[in-house]
Write a protein that holds these residues in place. Sequence first.
Motif, PDB file in Angstrom:
ATOM      1  N   CYS A 329      84.730-105.952 -36.063  1.00 48.95           N
ATOM      2  CA  CYS A 329      83.521-105.543 -36.770  1.00 48.95           C
ATOM      3  C   CYS A 329      83.609-104.079 -37.170  1.00 48.95           C
ATOM      4  O   CYS A 329      84.413-103.316 -36.618  1.00 48.95           O
ATOM      5  N   HIS A 331      80.566-102.259 -37.605  1.00 44.94           N
ATOM      6  CA  HIS A 331      79.175-101.851 -37.503  1.00 44.94           C
ATOM      7  C   HIS A 331      79.056-100.476 -36.836  1.00 44.94           C
ATOM      8  O   HIS A 331      79.770-100.170 -35.869  1.00 44.94           O
ATOM      9  N   CYS A 364      78.816-110.895 -32.908  1.00 45.83           N
ATOM     10  CA  CYS A 364      77.773-110.060 -33.497  1.00 45.83           C
ATOM     11  C   CYS A 364      77.084-110.830 -34.610  1.00 45.83           C
ATOM     12  O   CYS A 364      77.752-111.395 -35.481  1.00 45.83           O
ATOM     13  N   SER A 366      74.588-110.261 -37.712  1.00 47.32           N
ATOM     14  CA  SER A 366      73.955-109.241 -38.560  1.00 47.32           C
ATOM     15  C   SER A 366      73.012-109.935 -39.533  1.00 47.32           C
ATOM     16  O   SER A 366      73.232-109.950 -40.735  1.00 47.32           O
ATOM     17  N   SER A 369      69.126-106.167 -41.998  1.00 45.17           N
ATOM     18  CA  SER A 369      69.761-104.915 -42.401  1.00 45.17           C
ATOM     19  C   SER A 369      69.473-103.767 -41.448  1.00 45.17           C
ATOM     20  O   SER A 369      70.010-102.679 -41.619  1.00 45.17           O
ATOM     21  N   ILE A 372      71.654-105.213 -35.183  1.00 45.88           N
ATOM     22  CA  ILE A 372      72.767-106.102 -34.859  1.00 45.88           C
ATOM     23  C   ILE A 372      72.449-106.782 -33.529  1.00 45.88           C
ATOM     24  O   ILE A 372      72.013-106.125 -32.580  1.00 45.88           O
ATOM     25  N   ARG A 445      70.905-100.614 -36.203  1.00 43.29           N
ATOM     26  CA  ARG A 445      72.014-100.090 -37.005  1.00 43.29           C
ATOM     27  C   ARG A 445      71.809 -98.597 -37.241  1.00 43.29           C
ATOM     28  O   ARG A 445      70.709 -98.067 -37.119  1.00 43.29           O
TER      29      ARG A 445
END
Length: 597
Positions: A329, A331, A364, A366, A369, A372, A445
Amino acid sequence: MNSDSADTHDKTAKREEKIRAEQARLFFRQLPLSTIVGYIAAIIYTISFRQETDNLVLLSLLVFLSITTAVSLWLYRCFKQHELDNKKTVQLCQYNVVVLFFSALVWSILLCWVYDPNVPQNAYFIMFSCIGFLVGAAPLLSNFSPSYLVYAPTFSTPLILTWVTGDNTQYQMIGVLVFAVLILMLFFSYWLNRTWRNSINLQFDNLDLVESLQIQKNAADQANMAKSKFLAAASHDLRQPLHALSLFTAVLDEAVEQPKIRHVVGQITMSVKALESLFNALLDISKLDAGVLKPEKKPFELQAMFTKLANDYGAQAREKGIDLVWPRCSHTLFTDANLLEQILRNYISNAIRYTNSGRVEISCDSDDSTSIKINVTDTGMGISKQEQQAIFDEFYQLGNPERERSKGLGLGLAIVQRTANLLGHPISVQSTFGKGSTFSIRVSRSTAKATADIPPLDSHININPVGTIKPVILVIDDEMSVRQGTQALLELWGCEVLTASDKAEALTKLKQENQIPDGIIADYRLREQQTGVDAIYAIHKECNQEMPALIITGDIDSNRLLEINKSGFQVLHKPVATLKLRTFIDHIRIQQNAFQA
């Protein structure tokens, strides 16, 4: 009468007194409106019949009603001043019953005076007025039982006798009808009064239940506080010898070279670390409850944390024949990375512990927006619905009634829940018994770029471990074994060590040796209510300079943890890991090297 019967009798009498007082309060709360409405009705009647009878009599009756109305309102004012006094409230209500008697009597005289048997319309008007007063007064005066019982017969009896004793059969029937209404309304008033009593009694039952629950809650809180105090005291007393043991074990580990003896030392070290694990878990719980931990949120790359965890848990999973699956990932999250890592470590270690075959997968989601969702899914034993909430309780374990230490302590998920609450990240669990579980945490996030990782303070920095620079370290501890163990270990690391049992001895020894220490290691709790923080401040003042200081404590009491945290000094908790103690010494050496350069 035995004591139990006497207590029951006293409770019944007190309850009856409270019910009667509450009935009186209900009566007084509607008194102003009913009194004023009744007085306005009297004025209307006086005006309506002023041309049909003697005005002087009507005016006299109205004056008398004015007096009773004024007295009722005055009693209401007295009630507002003594509303919380049960006996006074009942007494005022009884006075008002007397006022009601005279008021009803005046009303009865007024209606009898304006009654004209020769005018049928007049007779029917008086009848409907009488019935209206009987019906309307019932809900208003039934709160306090003597009120309606006095008012209704006093008001209606003269009129009933007037109708019944007359020669007109039609009027006699009116008298019988009004008498029937009187009897009916007396029964209705009695029923209303009982309803009010039952309602008030139920209200007091509920209040007693709430009070009982509050007492039980207070008892539970006191038991919990007693438990916390016991844990704090036991933890401190047990950590002292354990801390000394870990110091001497570290000395042996560095000093002994024979393989057989080193093997024994290794076994001792493993046992010490097992005890450390228990105490550290208890400490984590106490620190979270005390509010000592303050999250330091910043952006960081999640993949770097996954890589570190994969390295740490890969061998453990392979040893059990479990596939440990990690995602790739990119992120960037915004939270306290160390605390999130602690949560994931608990999730992963539990998943591996309770999975005998299959896989443990970290993933994870998502799905929005802003956050996570990190999941740890296993194919282990699963958790029944009844136990899915209980697993977050302290010391609760699945499938370990014998409390086998290798299966953990039952504190991991309790720490997870407290840590997640501290971070403000929701956690969840989904599980099917016999098929596996998924533990999740949702993290925010970050739109900012992740900051570079900074090596933690307790990472090992081995700057000139012995060399020519010999830092002077002052060790303050009231336990001789701890002083001796710390001194032996620091001397192995090339330090010059001064030891003292308290603040006074430390100041005396510094004067005798004519030295200023390069660093101070002090136990927090010293003798005679002294603290290591006080000792460090005194030494700073005596030496007219501040040097690095380390507080070591075995306390898990919430108040003490807060006090230690406010000092601003670095804190380590007993038993202290050798690496962390070595790091403190190495940082002092770094400062010495920089100063000499």
